[in-house]
Scaffold this motif. Sequence first.
Motif, PDB file in Angstrom:
ATOM      1  N   THR A   1       0.857  -1.191   0.000  1.00 51.26           N
ATOM      2  CA  THR A   1       0.000   0.000   0.000  1.00 51.26           C
ATOM      3  C   THR A   1       0.889   1.235   0.000  1.00 51.26           C
ATOM      4  OG1 THR A   1      -1.757  -1.177   1.177  1.00 51.26           O
ATOM      5  CG2 THR A   1      -1.864   1.224   1.172  1.00 51.26           C
ATOM      6  N   PHE A   2       0.722   2.066  -1.033  1.00 51.19           N
ATOM      7  CA  PHE A   2       1.620   3.188  -1.263  1.00 51.19           C
ATOM      8  C   PHE A   2       0.861   4.501  -1.464  1.00 51.19           C
ATOM      9  CE2 PHE A   2       4.503  -0.156  -3.369  1.00 51.19           C
ATOM     10  CZ  PHE A   2       5.294  -0.295  -2.239  1.00 51.19           C
ATOM     11  N   ASN A   3       1.600   5.567  -1.389  1.00 47.86           N
ATOM     12  CA  ASN A   3       1.245   6.959  -1.702  1.00 47.86           C
ATOM     13  C   ASN A   3       0.107   7.520  -0.849  1.00 47.86           C
ATOM     14  OD1 ASN A   3      -1.297   6.613  -3.347  1.00 47.86           O
ATOM     15  ND2 ASN A   3       0.068   5.726  -4.903  1.00 47.86           N
ATOM     16  N   LEU A   4      -0.184   8.798  -1.026  1.00 45.70           N
ATOM     17  CA  LEU A   4      -1.158   9.476  -0.185  1.00 45.70           C
ATOM     18  C   LEU A   4      -2.584   9.003  -0.423  1.00 45.70           C
ATOM     19  CD1 LEU A   4      -1.816  13.115  -1.493  1.00 45.70           C
ATOM     20  CD2 LEU A   4      -0.806  11.321  -2.890  1.00 45.70           C
ATOM     21  N   PHE A   5      -2.801   8.225  -1.490  1.00 42.98           N
ATOM     22  CA  PHE A   5      -4.122   7.679  -1.783  1.00 42.98           C
ATOM     23  C   PHE A   5      -4.315   6.277  -1.196  1.00 42.98           C
ATOM     24  CE2 PHE A   5      -2.983  10.582  -5.253  1.00 42.98           C
ATOM     25  CZ  PHE A   5      -4.074  11.442  -5.247  1.00 42.98           C
ATOM     26  N   PHE A   6      -3.293   5.755  -0.509  1.00 42.04           N
ATOM     27  CA  PHE A   6      -3.338   4.392   0.046  1.00 42.04           C
ATOM     28  C   PHE A   6      -3.725   3.381  -1.036  1.00 42.04           C
ATOM     29  CE2 PHE A   6      -4.202   7.300   3.567  1.00 42.04           C
ATOM     30  CZ  PHE A   6      -3.211   6.926   4.465  1.00 42.04           C
ATOM     31  N   GLU A   7      -2.997   3.485  -2.136  1.00 39.18           N
ATOM     32  CA  GLU A   7      -3.247   2.637  -3.312  1.00 39.18           C
ATOM     33  C   GLU A   7      -2.534   1.309  -3.151  1.00 39.18           C
ATOM     34  OE1 GLU A   7      -1.829   1.035  -7.251  1.00 39.18           O
ATOM     35  OE2 GLU A   7      -0.673   1.886  -5.591  1.00 39.18           O
ATOM     36  N   ASN A   8      -3.215   0.245  -3.562  1.00 39.27           N
ATOM     37  CA  ASN A   8      -2.629  -1.099  -3.487  1.00 39.27           C
ATOM     38  C   ASN A   8      -1.868  -1.434  -4.768  1.00 39.27           C
ATOM     39  OD1 ASN A   8      -3.703  -1.563  -0.933  1.00 39.27           O
ATOM     40  ND2 ASN A   8      -5.557  -2.527  -1.745  1.00 39.27           N
ATOM     41  N   THR A   9      -0.595  -1.734  -4.593  1.00 45.00           N
ATOM     42  CA  THR A   9       0.267  -2.231  -5.669  1.00 45.00           C
ATOM     43  C   THR A   9       0.471  -3.719  -5.431  1.00 45.00           C
ATOM     44  OG1 THR A   9       1.417  -0.115  -5.936  1.00 45.00           O
ATOM     45  CG2 THR A   9       2.604  -2.104  -6.631  1.00 45.00           C
ATOM     46  N   TYR A  10       0.412  -4.502  -6.497  1.00 42.68           N
ATOM     47  CA  TYR A  10       0.550  -5.959  -6.348  1.00 42.68           C
ATOM     48  C   TYR A  10       1.736  -6.486  -7.145  1.00 42.68           C
ATOM     49  CZ  TYR A  10      -4.132  -5.720  -4.371  1.00 42.68           C
ATOM     50  OH  TYR A  10      -5.211  -5.403  -3.574  1.00 42.68           O
ATOM     51  N   VAL A  11       2.430  -7.442  -6.533  1.00 39.62           N
ATOM     52  CA  VAL A  11       3.411  -8.252  -7.248  1.00 39.62           C
ATOM     53  C   VAL A  11       2.826  -9.653  -7.339  1.00 39.62           C
ATOM     54  CG1 VAL A  11       5.746  -9.202  -7.268  1.00 39.62           C
ATOM     55  CG2 VAL A  11       5.352  -6.882  -6.388  1.00 39.62           C
ATOM     56  N   ILE A  12       2.768 -10.187  -8.537  1.00 36.89           N
ATOM     57  CA  ILE A  12       2.274 -11.542  -8.759  1.00 36.89           C
ATOM     58  C   ILE A  12       3.364 -12.348  -9.432  1.00 36.89           C
ATOM     59  CG2 ILE A  12      -0.176 -10.945  -8.863  1.00 36.89           C
ATOM     60  CD1 ILE A  12      -0.011 -10.872 -11.877  1.00 36.89           C
ATOM     61  N   TRP A  13       3.488 -13.628  -9.062  1.00 37.42           N
ATOM     62  CA  TRP A  13       4.557 -14.430  -9.653  1.00 37.42           C
ATOM     63  C   TRP A  13       4.227 -15.917  -9.647  1.00 37.42           C
ATOM     64  CZ3 TRP A  13       4.587 -12.532  -4.756  1.00 37.42           C
ATOM     65  CH2 TRP A  13       4.960 -13.379  -3.704  1.00 37.42           C
ATOM     66  N   ASP A  14       4.837 -16.618 -10.580  1.00 40.04           N
ATOM     67  CA  ASP A  14       4.753 -18.070 -10.674  1.00 40.04           C
ATOM     68  C   ASP A  14       5.764 -18.662  -9.702  1.00 40.04           C
ATOM     69  OD1 ASP A  14       4.356 -20.734 -11.615  1.00 40.04           O
ATOM     70  OD2 ASP A  14       6.071 -20.491 -12.955  1.00 40.04           O
ATOM     71  N   GLU A  15       5.292 -19.467  -8.787  1.00 33.53           N
ATOM     72  CA  GLU A  15       6.136 -19.981  -7.703  1.00 33.53           C
ATOM     73  C   GLU A  15       7.272 -20.867  -8.213  1.00 33.53           C
ATOM     74  OE1 GLU A  15       4.967 -21.233  -3.139  1.00 33.53           O
ATOM     75  OE2 GLU A  15       3.656 -21.801  -4.793  1.00 33.53           O
ATOM     76  N   GLN A  16       7.061 -21.525  -9.335  1.00 34.95           N
ATOM     77  CA  GLN A  16       8.087 -22.452  -9.840  1.00 34.95           C
ATOM     78  C   GLN A  16       9.199 -21.736 -10.596  1.00 34.95           C
ATOM     79  OE1 GLN A  16       5.506 -25.160 -12.045  1.00 34.95           O
ATOM     80  NE2 GLN A  16       5.720 -26.686 -10.414  1.00 34.95           N
ATOM     81  N   THR A  17       8.821 -20.811 -11.491  1.00 34.68           N
ATOM     82  CA  THR A  17       9.826 -20.161 -12.335  1.00 34.68           C
ATOM     83  C   THR A  17      10.276 -18.810 -11.793  1.00 34.68           C
ATOM     84  OG1 THR A  17       8.155 -19.040 -13.678  1.00 34.68           O
ATOM     85  CG2 THR A  17       8.816 -21.269 -14.363  1.00 34.68           C
ATOM     86  N   LEU A  18       9.491 -18.225 -10.858  1.00 34.53           N
ATOM     87  CA  LEU A  18       9.744 -16.906 -10.274  1.00 34.53           C
ATOM     88  C   LEU A  18       9.566 -15.768 -11.277  1.00 34.53           C
ATOM     89  CD1 LEU A  18      12.808 -17.700  -7.961  1.00 34.53           C
ATOM     90  CD2 LEU A  18      10.365 -17.785  -7.411  1.00 34.53           C
ATOM     91  N   VAL A  19       8.962 -16.070 -12.420  1.00 39.39           N
ATOM     92  CA  VAL A  19       8.592 -15.011 -13.367  1.00 39.39           C
ATOM     93  C   VAL A  19       7.450 -14.209 -12.756  1.00 39.39           C
ATOM     94  CG1 VAL A  19       7.600 -14.524 -15.624  1.00 39.39           C
ATOM     95  CG2 VAL A  19       9.380 -16.270 -15.378  1.00 39.39           C
ATOM     96  N   ALA A  20       7.553 -12.866 -12.818  1.00 40.65           N
ATOM     97  CA  ALA A  20       6.648 -12.015 -12.049  1.00 40.65           C
ATOM     98  C   ALA A  20       6.180 -10.805 -12.840  1.00 40.65           C
ATOM     99  CB  ALA A  20       7.349 -11.553 -10.768  1.00 40.65           C
TER     100      ALA A  20
END
Length: 212
Positions: free
Chosen positions: A7-26
Amino acid sequence: MKIKKFTFNLFFENTYVIWDEQTLVAGVVDAGMAEEFEEEEIKSFISSNSLKIEYLINTHCHIDHLLGVRFIKDEYKPIYFVPEKDMPLFNNAPIQAGIFEIDLKELPACDKYLNENDTITLGNDFISCIYTPGHSPGEFCLYSESSKFCITGDVLFRENIGRTDLYGGSYDVLIDSIKTKLFTLPDDMIIYPGHGEPSSIGYEKQNNPFLV
């Protein structure tokens, strides 16, 4: 597939990181870092988990979801996806920033547009793109069938919906997007919104005052 919320910035915006657990591609979705310490927080997480950032995605192009895209693009050189119908918002980001007296780094050019029913491959898994306008003209939600989650941007929140009084917004279109696109997903689908806490499709069907 795994997902991590920041959760970032003055707007309390949600940023997400998503990734494949096996290859770590994100991928990074809606990068909202506005301060150096926020950039360091997400950078540390990516490094400590050995993630390979191949994609940068905006669900839509309001300023609070754009503040960190230059950092991610410069740091990791990912393919950058933007909704085509939100390009007027993207191109006018400096005006959006000026309204809130925010310093905005020059945005990178997008590499590809999001399209209805596109899939974006992350290693051995993929996410599906669902066109859900109403909050903005071009907004998309990002859906992982295998991992049972959907990033809903500013379309659907826990017990709330996105505002529709901004450029290109429409209450009727937003409600239609939710009911015909998101509410067709399984009830146990976890939703990760652009602000606030996660919920589920089934919970929102029963408890969202705008939709019951």
